[in-house]
Design an enzyme around this catalytic site. Structure first.
Site, PDB file in Angstrom:
ATOM      1  CG  HIS A 145     155.933  33.505  97.881  1.00  0.00           C
ATOM      2  ND1 HIS A 145     157.183  33.248  97.356  1.00  0.00           N
ATOM      3  CD2 HIS A 145     156.079  33.451  99.212  1.00  0.00           C
ATOM      4  CE1 HIS A 145     158.026  33.036  98.328  1.00  0.00           C
ATOM      5  NE2 HIS A 145     157.391  33.154  99.477  1.00  0.00           N
ATOM      6  NE  ARG A 154     168.132  38.159  96.484  1.00  0.00           N
ATOM      7  CZ  ARG A 154     167.705  38.814  95.396  1.00  0.00           C
ATOM      8  NH1 ARG A 154     167.068  38.174  94.445  1.00  0.00           N
ATOM      9  NH2 ARG A 154     167.907  40.111  95.280  1.00  0.00           N
ATOM     10  NE  ARG A 190     173.052  36.892  98.784  1.00  0.00           N
ATOM     11  CZ  ARG A 190     172.096  37.815  98.728  1.00  0.00           C
ATOM     12  NH1 ARG A 190     172.386  39.028  98.302  1.00  0.00           N
ATOM     13  NH2 ARG A 190     170.860  37.528  99.051  1.00  0.00           N
ATOM     14  CD  GLU A 221     174.642  43.354 100.204  1.00  0.00           C
ATOM     15  OE1 GLU A 221     173.553  43.477  99.630  1.00  0.00           O
ATOM     16  OE2 GLU A 221     174.986  42.288 100.757  1.00  0.00           O
ATOM     17  CG  ASN A 266     167.930  45.285  95.622  1.00  0.00           C
ATOM     18  OD1 ASN A 266     167.810  46.056  94.675  1.00  0.00           O
ATOM     19  ND2 ASN A 266     167.734  43.984  95.513  1.00  0.00           N
ATOM     20  CG  ASP A 267     170.783  45.254 101.393  1.00  0.00           C
ATOM     21  OD1 ASP A 267     169.912  45.682 102.170  1.00  0.00           O
ATOM     22  OD2 ASP A 267     170.890  44.066 101.078  1.00  0.00           O
ATOM     23  NE  ARG A 304     166.075  44.968 100.506  1.00  0.00           N
ATOM     24  CZ  ARG A 304     166.893  44.076  99.986  1.00  0.00           C
ATOM     25  NH1 ARG A 304     168.134  43.960 100.437  1.00  0.00           N
ATOM     26  NH2 ARG A 304     166.514  43.293  99.011  1.00  0.00           N
ATOM     27  CB  CYS A 361     173.209  41.093  91.490  1.00  0.00           C
ATOM     28  SG  CYS A 361     173.878  41.255  93.157  1.00  0.00           S
TER      29      CYS A 361
END
Ligand code: PEP
Ligand code: MG
Length: 621
Positions: free
Chosen positions: A226, A333, A369, A468, A491-492, A502, A539
């Protein structure tokens, strides 16, 4: 009648005016080793370079007395807790009010909700009524119990849980401070300073809006924590994950924070300061130039259009996306809506949020998503089973299909949002065609239910899937017959194809998007999409790397979605290259035997042209 949500306003884009260059610090006092120049490495959290005086904030824990109470005092202590909750909410709302328009990060609202969490209040009441603890002690021990639920596991996959833990710690600390009357964590600054802390929660960082904070340095955190996200939104340089920074920097020390290189220099020399000031000026000019070019068309040097969209987690980021020239939201997300709370978000609540985002970016499209919870994405609203390998367990679409009522609530909210703009729905982590078919059946039912209630929705809503999981990539030709679009989640895909967690810092260098196996999977998916005439986008974080983006164009992907801040840079990169050369390089890359070989190949072709866009972009060419 549904309540009309307030519109999200688009503020004018901004790039900070460079601060007046910092003058040379006083010479170090001879013989005192603690005044020696030191360069300490961390992680680049937010770009930019700042020189200034350090303000070390320390551990930031409120102090309180452990006091047992008599039965007659119980009601009074409970009333004090209620007053403390009101006080803590008020201070959070004051922080939110420092933002203009609707720009306050949604996490501040989440904190306000957390203060009313029944789980917290049940525990506090028990501590007061049964254990006869005073209000402060009751709050502190209830919070400790809750924090134990957020303890990350032994390995490194739980960075997400650690972030949530920081949020809970922050809320507990706010409540304790409201009870003890201690002032807030982050002080008001009377002059420009660099904040050094163990950690800065989103609210701490947000409270720096309109404060002359030059930069942030924290002991914990990663590029996706964050502190980094907020610092990037506030355009303040940040270096995070600096080991032992609280002990190695003192308030009053002069330091350089280099958010491009991910390092700080304590007690810099004259030449360091001159270099830092020059790097800062160059970076600001560079960033301003990129942002000014945001209205330029997103086309390659040979004139081929490339769609650039934004990935968002918080509704307020939709505005940031437009600011940076995004042609819509390629990945919303939605799991954010389920975290930091003890009850499921209602259909109306979700609808209002989706509608806000859809209207803010209209006429551009928004890809919503469905929730991707499980694995490293933890939400206390779901009772997830203990699993040896959560990333391979009940996650994303698997979890959604196991809780059809919760899933249907989300689908209906999404369907209703489709009445307000171009909405697409995307399913995460699909591995089998049965999952896609099951979601389609539920979506059809959700549309029927919305219509049966007489509520408006789009006449058709596209249903796509994330690719993914390697199985889905390999079977892309089969999925392409039934999915309306693909979005590659590298990413996945990298995690599952290379068998590298990851979240692992140790193995991170091996989890390369340049690995030829990943490029081959991308190519399989892009080809299957082309032969079935369905759109394919990407993405994952790979899309925001200029060199990887060049390869992706060569592999046939013309639609990229990334964090908003990266869009101007990727647009600048694609405007300098042609599809023909990207295709030639990609063909060669696919035949390489290792990630290193691919990286060298791509760098050889494009690095000189991208010199200003790559890491350390403000160094002299
Ligand atoms: C991905 O896996 O590449 C992706 C974009 O999804 P997330 O990072 O949310 O898992
Ligand atoms: Mg993913």
């Amino acid at each position: 009648m549904p309540k009309t949500p307030p519109p999200i306003k688009t503020p004018p884009p901004s790039i900070k005016t460079p601060a007046a260059p910092m003058s040379v610090p006083p010479p170090p006092s001879s013989g005192d080793a603690s005044f020696e120049r030191r360069v300490v490495k961390g992680i680049a959290g937010s770009p930019g370079v700042a020189v200034g005086t350090a303000l070390v904030i320390g551990e930031m824990r409120a102090t309180y007395t452990r006091r047992h109470i008599h039965t007659v005092e119980m009601d009074r202590e409970l009333a004090r807790v209620r007053a403390g909750v009101d006080g803590a909410k008020k201070s959070l709302r004051e922080v939110a009010a420092r933002f203009s328009n609707d720009q306050a990060p949604a996490i501040l609202d989440a904190y306000v909700l957390m203060l009313d969490d029944p789980l917290l209040h049940d525990r506090i009441t028990k501590k007061i009524r049964i254990e006869k603890k005073g209000a402060e002690w009751a709050v502190a021990s209830a919070c400790e119990e809750i924090l134990r639920l957020f303890t990350p596991g032994k390995n490194e996959r739980d960075s997400y849980i650690s972030e949530r833990r920081h949020d809970v710690e922050f809320v507990c600390d706010r409540l304790l401070r409201a009870l003890t009357g201690e002032s807030t964590v982050v002080p008001r600054l009377d002059r420009p300073m660099i904040l050094i802390a163990r950690d800065l929660s989103p609210a701490d960082t947000a409270s720096m809006v309109r404060e002359p904070a030059l930069a942030f340095v924290t002991e914990v955190g990663t590029r996706t924590s964050h502190t980094s996200i907020m610092a990037r939104a506030l355009e303040i340089p940040a270096v995070v994950g600096v080991a032992d920074v609280l002990n190695s920097v003192r308030t009053g020390d002069t330091i350089i924070v280099d958010g491009l290189r991910g390092e700080i220099t304590v007690h810099p020399e004259e030449t360091d300061v001159a270099n830092a000031n020059a790097r800062s000026a160059r970076y600001l000019a560079f960033a301003r130039g990129l942002l000014e070019a945001r209205e330029e068309p997103s086309i390659t040097a040979c004139g081929s259009p490339v769609t650039l969209r934004a990935n968002v987690e918080l509704p307020a980021e939709a505005v940031l996306a437009l600011d940076h020239g995004a042609q819509g939201i390629g990945l919303y997300r939605t799991e954010f809506l389920y975290i930091d709370r003890s009850t499921m978000p209602t259909e109306d609540e979700q609808y209002e949020i989706y509608r806000n985002v859809v209207e803010a970016v209209s006429p551009h499209p928004v890809t919503l998503r469905t929730f991707d919870i499980g694995g490293d994405k933890f939400a206390s609203t779901f009772q997830l089973p203990e699993e040896m390998n959560p990333a391979l367990g009940l996650r994303a679409v698997r979890l959604a299909l196991s809780q059809p009522e919760v899933f249907m609530t989300q689908l209906r909210a999404m369907v209703r949002a489709s009445a307000h703009g171009d909405v697409k729905i995307m399913v995460p982590m699909v591995a089998s065609i049965h999952e896609l078919r099951a979601v389609r059946r539920l979506l059809t039912r959700a549309i029927e239910e919305v219509r049966a209630r007489g509520l408006p929705c789009a006449s058709s809503i596209l249903l796509g899937m994330m690719v993914e999981v390697p199985a889905a990539a390999v079977m892309a030709d089969v999925f392409a017959r039934e999915a309306d679009f693909f979005s590659l989640g590298t990413n996945d895909l990298i995690q599952y194809a290379l068998a590298i967690d990851r979240g692992s810092r140790t193995l991170a260098p091996l989890a390369s998007p340049f690995d030829p196996s990943i490029l081959r999977l991308v190519q399989i998916v892009a080809r299957a999409a082309a032969s079935h005439a369905i759109p394919v986008s990407l993405c994952g974080a790979m899309a925001s790397d200029p060199l990887a983006a060049a390869l992706l164009l060569g592999l046939g992907v013309r639609d990229l979605s990334m964090e908003a801040a990266a869009i101007p840079e990727i647009k600048a990169a694609i405007r300098r290259i042609s599809i023909e050369e990207c295709t030639a390089v990609a063909d060669e890359a696919i035949a390489c035997d290792s990630a290193d070989a691919v990286e060298q190949l791509v760098a050889k072709h494009f690095a000189t042209r991208f010199y200003d866009l790559l890491a350390g972009s403000v160094d002299e060419a």
